[in-house]
Design an enzyme around this catalytic site. Structure first.
Site, PDB file in Angstrom:
ATOM      1  N   ASP A   1       0.809  -1.226   0.000  1.00  0.00           N
ATOM      2  CA  ASP A   1       0.000   0.000   0.000  1.00  0.00           C
ATOM      3  C   ASP A   1       0.844   1.279   0.000  1.00  0.00           C
ATOM      4  OD1 ASP A   1      -2.135  -1.751   0.243  1.00  0.00           O
ATOM      5  OD2 ASP A   1      -2.223  -1.556   2.426  1.00  0.00           O
TER       6      ASP A   1
ATOM      7  N   HIS B   1      -5.996  -9.905  -4.765  1.00  0.00           N
ATOM      8  CA  HIS B   1      -4.708 -10.369  -4.242  1.00  0.00           C
ATOM      9  C   HIS B   1      -3.673 -10.674  -5.305  1.00  0.00           C
ATOM     10  CE1 HIS B   1      -7.441 -10.636  -0.891  1.00  0.00           C
ATOM     11  NE2 HIS B   1      -6.392 -10.566  -0.111  1.00  0.00           N
TER      12      HIS B   1
ATOM     13  N   GLN C   1      -2.406  -8.487  -6.796  1.00  0.00           N
ATOM     14  CA  GLN C   1      -1.467  -7.381  -6.562  1.00  0.00           C
ATOM     15  C   GLN C   1      -0.429  -7.725  -5.498  1.00  0.00           C
ATOM     16  OE1 GLN C   1      -4.098  -3.482  -6.697  1.00  0.00           O
ATOM     17  NE2 GLN C   1      -5.323  -5.303  -6.321  1.00  0.00           N
TER      18      GLN C   1
HETATM   19  O1  F6P Z   1      -2.399  -3.992   3.284  1.00  0.00           O
HETATM   20  C1  F6P Z   1      -2.292  -4.785   2.166  1.00  0.00           C
HETATM   21  C2  F6P Z   1      -3.645  -5.193   1.661  1.00  0.00           C
HETATM   22  O2  F6P Z   1      -3.465  -5.973   0.501  1.00  0.00           O
HETATM   23  C3  F6P Z   1      -4.614  -4.046   1.407  1.00  0.00           C
HETATM   24  O3  F6P Z   1      -4.327  -3.361   0.207  1.00  0.00           O
HETATM   25  C4  F6P Z   1      -5.944  -4.765   1.434  1.00  0.00           C
HETATM   26  O4  F6P Z   1      -6.988  -3.900   1.797  1.00  0.00           O
HETATM   27  C5  F6P Z   1      -5.724  -5.802   2.508  1.00  0.00           C
HETATM   28  O5  F6P Z   1      -4.324  -6.002   2.607  1.00  0.00           O
HETATM   29  C6  F6P Z   1      -6.399  -7.111   2.245  1.00  0.00           C
HETATM   30  O6  F6P Z   1      -6.083  -7.966   3.299  1.00  0.00           O
HETATM   31  P1  F6P Z   1      -6.457  -9.508   3.409  1.00  0.00           P
HETATM   32  O7  F6P Z   1      -5.158 -10.240   3.320  1.00  0.00           O
HETATM   33  O8  F6P Z   1      -7.065  -9.632   4.765  1.00  0.00           O
HETATM   34  O9  F6P Z   1      -7.390  -9.854   2.317  1.00  0.00           O
END
Ligand code: F6P
Length: 362
Positions: free
Chosen positions: A144, A286, A288
């Site tokens: 992020d 994910h 990303q």
């Molecule tokens: O902080 C990284 C991140 O990928 C954010 O961009 C996103 O909102 C969050 O984690 C998603 O997290 P999780 O792993 O709980 O789906």
């Protein structure tokens, strides 16, 4: 060999980011050169609370991992030792502070210092452990890029590249069908990924949390493009973006848990209704966070890992390594977790988007 440090531990906490393995390798190699023993805690701090969750790391065990995504140690964004869920009689969940146990267990294993690789949540835990006397050096991680004390976090540029590739691919299908494609990108309450990837990928509209948007401006921009004969449009929306006067959208996950997401779908429907143009929406999600780090993130991760070991060798604890170009330096952990870094509205990247005629929703 350092007079004080003989054995260190390293862990990875929170959501993964490309480059975690490069940090681990760098820590292990740099510490090994100082004659230290290195242990990896599996799955954040969870490994300390089960047998076999603390594993010896040597140069052999971290060979060939610099380019790999994920983390060989595993990670979790649920294993917070400050708020450890314990099921009480009747199924009720109570959150218990186990941070002293973490410090004690590391002591029992003869661990002199911890290198904690994580985002704001994990670094806040590291800060609490430091306050309890643990020698800690933090390494910032998040796709992020929202940690204020460092210019960049590793994983961010790789995530931007992944998102840019996706936007490039959306162009051809959008054009073929004369559609509007709305793509939702990660970033929590900061618009770094959306702004950078949207700009690099030539989006027509980029909506970020820092600039609450007006749907009419978005629709005007899209109608204008079609009127000019460019009969498709790409809209990039950060998961934390929200309309003027509104609020970010969350998915309710049960147990009081919620996660940002869903704005692309709502926006897509509003665009289709407002413009009459066929619209599709998608969430890149994910992807990303997946895959290996690009060369820049590998280098940054390797620099952070080696710098963390240098700080430990100097006896500098309670701090986090940070990029302050061209240097990697140390910042106190309390300063590192104090604020979230959002996109400054006077940033030249915002100015660039405006110069290119990209609609930012305002
Ligand atoms: O902080 C990284 C991140 O990928 C954010 O961009 C996103 O909102 C969050 O984690 C998603 O997290 P999780 O792993 O709980 O789906």
């Amino acid at each position: 060999m350092s007079a004080e440090i003989r054995r260190i531990a390293v862990n990875t906490g929170g959501g993964d980011a490309p480059g975690l393995n490069a940090v681990i390798r760098s820590v292990v190699y740099a510490a090994d050169r100082l004659g230290w023993e290195i242990y990896g805690i599996e799955d954040g701090y969870d490994g300390l609370f089960r047998d076999g969750g603390l594993v010896r790391l040597d140069k052999k065990s971290v060979r060939g991992i610099t380019h790999l995504g994920g983390t060989i140690l595993g990670t979790t964004n649920r294993g917070n030792p400050l708020k450890w869920p314990v099921e009480k009689e009747g199924g009720e969940i109570e959150l218990v502070d186990r941070s002293q146990e973490v410090v004690d267990k590391l002591g029992e294993h003869g661990i002199d210092a911890l290198i904690a690789i994580g985002g704001d949540g994990s670094l806040a835990i590291a800060h609490e452990l430091a306050k309890k006397g643990l020698k800690v050096v933090g390494v910032p991680k998040t796709i992020d890029n929202d940690l204020a004390a460092t210019t960049l976090t590793f994983g961010f540029i790789t995530a931007v590249e992944t998102a840019t590739d996706a936007i490039d691919k959306l162009h051809s299908t959008a054009e073929a069908h004369e559609r509007v494609m709305v793509v939702e990108l990660m970033g929590r309450n900061a618009g770094w990924i959306a702004l950078y990837a949207g700009l690099a990928g030539s989006a027509d509209v980029i909506l970020i949390p820092e600039i609450p948007y007006e749907i009419d401006f978005v629709c005007d921009k899209i109608r204008g493009r079609y009127a000019e004969g460019r009969e498709f449009a790409i809209v990039v929306v950060a998961e934390g973006a929200y309309p003027r006067g509104g609020e970010p959208l969350f998915k309710q996950l049960g147990h009081g848990q919620k996660r940002l997401g869903g704005i692309a779908h709502i926006l897509g429907e509003q665009i289709q209704e407002g413009t009459g143009k066929e619209t599709r929406d998608l969430v890149l999600g994910h992807l990303q966070r997946g895959g290996g780090p690009n060369a820049y993130d590998r280098l940054l991760a390797l620099r952070f890992g080696a710098a963390a070991v240098r700080l430990a060798a100097e006896g500098s604890f309670g701090c986090m390594v940070a990029l302050d170009p061209p240097n990697v330096l140390a910042v106190p952990l309390d300063q590192a977790i104090a604020t979230t870094k959002t996109v400054p509205l006077d940033s030249d990247v915002i100015a660039t988007a405006r110069s290119l005629g990209i609609c930012l929703g305002d």
